[in-house]
Design a protein around this motif. Structure first.
Motif, PDB file in Angstrom:
ATOM      1  N   GLU A  27       0.775  -1.035   0.030  1.00 50.56           N
ATOM      2  CA  GLU A  27      -0.206   0.015   0.139  1.00 50.56           C
ATOM      3  C   GLU A  27       0.902   1.276  -0.116  1.00 50.56           C
ATOM      4  O   GLU A  27       1.812   1.417   0.543  1.00 50.56           O
ATOM      5  CB  GLU A  27      -0.847  -0.100   1.283  1.00 50.56           C
ATOM      6  CG  GLU A  27      -1.766  -1.247   1.085  1.00 50.56           C
ATOM      7  CD  GLU A  27      -3.005  -0.956   2.372  1.00 50.56           C
ATOM      8  OE1 GLU A  27      -3.109   0.026   3.033  1.00 50.56           O
ATOM      9  OE2 GLU A  27      -3.607  -1.965   2.510  1.00 50.56           O
ATOM     10  N   GLY A  28       0.382   2.343  -0.914  1.00 53.52           N
ATOM     11  CA  GLY A  28       1.313   3.282  -0.713  1.00 53.52           C
ATOM     12  C   GLY A  28       2.374   3.522  -1.923  1.00 53.52           C
ATOM     13  O   GLY A  28       2.986   4.439  -2.361  1.00 53.52           O
ATOM     14  N   ASP A  29       2.645   2.234  -2.762  1.00 54.59           N
ATOM     15  CA  ASP A  29       3.610   2.159  -3.681  1.00 54.59           C
ATOM     16  C   ASP A  29       3.015   2.879  -5.033  1.00 54.59           C
ATOM     17  O   ASP A  29       1.727   2.824  -5.233  1.00 54.59           O
ATOM     18  CB  ASP A  29       3.848   0.855  -4.002  1.00 54.59           C
ATOM     19  CG  ASP A  29       4.790   0.252  -2.933  1.00 54.59           C
ATOM     20  OD1 ASP A  29       5.233   0.870  -2.104  1.00 54.59           O
ATOM     21  OD2 ASP A  29       5.147  -0.856  -2.836  1.00 54.59           O
ATOM     22  N   LYS A  30       3.926   3.560  -5.671  1.00 54.53           N
ATOM     23  CA  LYS A  30       3.586   4.069  -6.980  1.00 54.53           C
ATOM     24  C   LYS A  30       3.937   3.020  -7.848  1.00 54.53           C
ATOM     25  O   LYS A  30       4.857   2.636  -8.055  1.00 54.53           O
ATOM     26  CB  LYS A  30       4.248   5.487  -7.256  1.00 54.53           C
ATOM     27  CG  LYS A  30       3.709   6.038  -8.462  1.00 54.53           C
ATOM     28  CD  LYS A  30       4.217   7.513  -8.732  1.00 54.53           C
ATOM     29  CE  LYS A  30       3.808   8.065 -10.090  1.00 54.53           C
ATOM     30  NZ  LYS A  30       4.512   9.222 -10.305  1.00 54.53           N
ATOM     31  N   VAL A  56      -1.177   4.933  -7.704  1.00 53.13           N
ATOM     32  CA  VAL A  56      -0.729   4.492  -6.538  1.00 53.13           C
ATOM     33  C   VAL A  56      -1.712   3.444  -5.516  1.00 53.13           C
ATOM     34  O   VAL A  56      -2.802   3.726  -5.895  1.00 53.13           O
ATOM     35  CB  VAL A  56      -0.805   5.943  -5.340  1.00 53.13           C
ATOM     36  CG1 VAL A  56      -0.581   5.704  -3.966  1.00 53.13           C
ATOM     37  CG2 VAL A  56       0.017   6.913  -6.146  1.00 53.13           C
ATOM     38  N   LYS A  58      -3.790   1.686  -3.285  1.00 55.62           N
ATOM     39  CA  LYS A  58      -4.569   2.025  -2.249  1.00 55.62           C
ATOM     40  C   LYS A  58      -4.696   1.000  -1.073  1.00 55.62           C
ATOM     41  O   LYS A  58      -4.678   0.916   0.140  1.00 55.62           O
ATOM     42  CB  LYS A  58      -6.020   2.474  -2.708  1.00 55.62           C
ATOM     43  CG  LYS A  58      -6.067   4.000  -3.215  1.00 55.62           C
ATOM     44  CD  LYS A  58      -5.269   5.010  -1.955  1.00 55.62           C
ATOM     45  CE  LYS A  58      -4.867   6.283  -2.692  1.00 55.62           C
ATOM     46  NZ  LYS A  58      -4.328   7.169  -1.408  1.00 55.62           N
ATOM     47  N   SER A  59      -5.027  -0.356  -1.725  1.00 56.09           N
ATOM     48  CA  SER A  59      -5.172  -1.567  -0.864  1.00 56.09           C
ATOM     49  C   SER A  59      -4.714  -2.912  -1.737  1.00 56.09           C
ATOM     50  O   SER A  59      -5.063  -3.128  -2.945  1.00 56.09           O
ATOM     51  CB  SER A  59      -6.596  -1.777  -0.325  1.00 56.09           C
ATOM     52  OG  SER A  59      -7.476  -1.753  -1.189  1.00 56.09           O
ATOM     53  N   GLU A  78      -5.204   4.039  -7.135  1.00 54.13           N
ATOM     54  CA  GLU A  78      -5.879   5.344  -7.362  1.00 54.13           C
ATOM     55  C   GLU A  78      -4.970   5.737  -8.772  1.00 54.13           C
ATOM     56  O   GLU A  78      -3.897   6.191  -8.569  1.00 54.13           O
ATOM     57  CB  GLU A  78      -5.390   6.211  -6.247  1.00 54.13           C
ATOM     58  CG  GLU A  78      -6.183   7.657  -6.249  1.00 54.13           C
ATOM     59  CD  GLU A  78      -5.939   8.511  -5.258  1.00 54.13           C
ATOM     60  OE1 GLU A  78      -6.044   9.834  -5.348  1.00 54.13           O
ATOM     61  OE2 GLU A  78      -5.536   8.082  -4.085  1.00 54.13           O
TER      62      GLU A  78
END
Length: 155
Positions: A27-30, A56, A58-59, A78
């Motif tokens: 999570e949070g990785d681009k 990005v 999100k989950s 996202e």
């Protein structure tokens, strides 16, 4: 404005379910399109599942040891909206003219080589361009004519 996109397992061939043996994102990785997300393994092969879209994370919906099949949700991304994509596309052409003068100062390409000659056709050991072949006898060291095996012999 952004939107959430579910990335699912694509067609994985003749397998009903496969086991997740590696999760390559968190999570949070681009991520970018075609970047590997997870590695799955069947009884015959292991394969990496790529992202169908960038954004990005999100989950993450899967974990090690889960069984997944075609259409299973891997993660939610996202994705950037279309307006941001068109704004970045509008700035790209402005940078292109600046690069053109740099290309003009590049050294010229190397000269072209002459065309290659066609290769000679391979000959079999029994082929001969004439009906008789000149051979040299070891004992007499003189030249003589001998009929080739492909020519008719006179008896």
């Amino acid at each position: 404005m952004s939107n959430i996109v579910e990335i699912k397992v694509p067609d994985i061939g003749d397998f009903d379910t496969v086991e997740v043996i590696e999760v390559l994102v968190a999570e949070g990785d681009k991520i970018e399109a075609e970047q590997s997300l997870i590695t799955v393994e069947s009884d015959k092969a292991s394969m990496e599942i790529p992202a169908s879209q960038g954004g990005v994370v999100k989950s993450v919906k899967v974990k090690l040891g889960d069984k997944v099949s075609e259409g299973s949700v891997i993660l939610e991304v996202e994705a950037a909206d279309a307006g941001a994509a068109s704004a970045s596309g509008a700035s790209a052409p402005a940078a292109a003219p600046a690069a053109a003068p740099a290309a003009a100062s590049a050294p010229p390409p190397p000269p072209r080589l002459p065309p290659r000659r066609p290769a000679r056709a391979a000959r079999s050991p029994w082929s001969c361009p004439t009906s008789a072949t000149s051979i040299r006898s070891r004992s007499s060291r003189s030249w003589s004519k001998q009929a080739t095996p492909s020519s008719p012999s006179r008896a």
